[in-house]
Design an enzyme around this catalytic site. Sequence first.
Site, PDB file in Angstrom:
ATOM      1  N   THR A  40       0.838  -1.198   0.000  1.00  0.00           N
ATOM      2  CA  THR A  40       0.000   0.000   0.000  1.00  0.00           C
ATOM      3  C   THR A  40       0.871   1.244   0.000  1.00  0.00           C
ATOM      4  O   THR A  40       2.030   1.215   0.405  1.00  0.00           O
ATOM      5  CB  THR A  40      -0.891   0.081   1.259  1.00  0.00           C
ATOM      6  OG1 THR A  40      -0.071   0.349   2.403  1.00  0.00           O
ATOM      7  CG2 THR A  40      -1.679  -1.188   1.467  1.00  0.00           C
ATOM      8  N   ASP A  41       0.308   2.345  -0.452  1.00  0.00           N
ATOM      9  CA  ASP A  41       0.901   3.640  -0.133  1.00  0.00           C
ATOM     10  C   ASP A  41       0.699   3.861   1.365  1.00  0.00           C
ATOM     11  O   ASP A  41       0.039   3.061   2.046  1.00  0.00           O
ATOM     12  CB  ASP A  41       0.239   4.741  -0.966  1.00  0.00           C
ATOM     13  CG  ASP A  41       1.148   5.952  -1.175  1.00  0.00           C
ATOM     14  OD1 ASP A  41       2.107   6.116  -0.398  1.00  0.00           O
ATOM     15  OD2 ASP A  41       0.891   6.735  -2.102  1.00  0.00           O
ATOM     16  N   ALA A  42       1.259   4.932   1.897  1.00  0.00           N
ATOM     17  CA  ALA A  42       1.228   5.163   3.343  1.00  0.00           C
ATOM     18  C   ALA A  42      -0.198   5.075   3.883  1.00  0.00           C
ATOM     19  O   ALA A  42      -1.112   5.717   3.371  1.00  0.00           O
ATOM     20  CB  ALA A  42       1.835   6.522   3.669  1.00  0.00           C
TER      21      ALA A  42
END
Length: 577
Positions: free
Chosen positions: A284-286
């Site tokens: 995932t992104d952050a």
Amino acid sequence: MNIDLKGRPFYLNDEQIEWVRSTISMMTLHEKIGQLFIDHSGGELDEDYIKERCHKTCAGGLRYMNLEKEDMRRHNLLYKKYSKYPLLIAANIEAGGNGALKGGTKVGEEIKIAATGDSSYAYQMGYIGAVEAKAVGCNWAFAPIGDISMNWRNPIVSTRTWSDKADVVKEMTCECIRGIHDGGIAATVKHFPGDGVDERDHHFSFSVNSLSCDEWNDSFGEVYKAAINADVDAVMAGHIMLPSWQKELNPQMNEDDLMPASLSRELLTGLLREKLGFNGLIVTDATHMAGFSSRMSRKKALATAINAGCDMLLFFHVPDEDFMYMQEAVAEGILSVERIDEALLRIFAFKVKWACSDDQLPPLDIIGCERHLQIRKEVADKSITLAKHKEDDIMPISPEKHRRVMIMPVHTHEGEFFKLVSASLGAVSGARATAEKIKAKLNAEGFDAELFISPLASGTKSSQYEYKSSIEEFKNKYDLVLTVAECSSFNVTQRLSWDAPKGGFEIPWYVYDVPVIFISFASPFHLADVPQVKTMINCYDSQDVTIDCLIDKLLGRSEFRGISPVDVFCGLPDTRL
């Protein structure tokens, strides 16, 4: 789902596969959950703290930067020492080694590289970033960015993408992947399913890629297919919706069911895995970004992301709390151990390839070495772009023609957090600092340059109406105006901001009275706000080497060689006048 550990991008042999499977079989549930997370260090160097942190989280990965090279290497090696399992250490080397440590070589952000018109520099940017990151113990790049600049208003991708043309993005992305691999670390293409269509920032809100299935296939789809064929190791799932493909793959879906890619099984398992055939790791992104947490509670979102197809979650919020959420999801049957083990197969296959054999690190003196600095200089020289030029006699400038120069710094209103981040990264502090450097260099060349200071900003005027001054006096006082803009693209805005919005002299409305050269050191899209200027130069960043190259070009000692990778006219008719 069948995972081919012998196929791309893993290419493991039987012995390695056996180690992966046997290692997973002996792990506790706490260890398995910890391996799904990438931790974020605060840069601590205390050995006891790091030992305790590793024991507590058992995180599968780590990301941090902004330490000097000796400390950055010590930091990373201590985390590796106390991690029970091989540790993935990631770096955001989107522009070079500066994304791995303080003092790393910034070759140039994607748009600057593309402005050279030479994809070999995409390779070099990837290679330099990778080898400098590896020197301090990193083994994973959160790069390259495969987004496409389809909307000039987008605040994230204006400099953090190669181009508005899919074929350029595809070529540059693949060359960068090759450079990262040759530099000795893993590569990640981001942000799936593609940023640059919406004008919102998924750090702060939802974002939507509104392309039709066919439009997506012919643009972002081509980029991701090419990256997969180039053996990209990981894909970062953005907090970005793609309604066309979500509904195509799930016709029963209604609007209320739409999810960002990081939470969407349709996009990750259906499109990325099954349609595009990606066999590698999905991260995932952050997860502290609003685009991830605004669709459901974090408690639900963590398990949903793994069930959707993500293998790793970028960052804890509060480790104890996140462990509790994940353990409850398992206990309640929301998240199965079988799905966790499937994610772990990819995580440990990834580790076998990139984290189990990285003991031989490049020497620290490779960071900022002469070769890397020479590449950076070549990129600066070849990328600076004369984006608009309607006055043939304005350049080259000279003390004989343009001795009296007014330099007008223009900025954007940044939040305090972004000011702190810029300072912590060692970035030049805004347009005024850049303008000061230009002033000093011009004066050393024999000009009489001064910096404009707004009476409103300094408090010497109480209203914008008192701010008016004589046009004739201004014309008689200056031979040339340089408007210097430095508006970060990694923010909620990249638009110009004026101290006196109804006619102060920092707004170049006087282009028919005094020659004006508008120079941008970040966003390439400022003509939308100053369509009246006749000459605009895009420099893409404000590194000292970039400013030196700019001065040479202004004075005619060097030609402008850059090619605009995007539509600097923003699709507007008035910007071309």
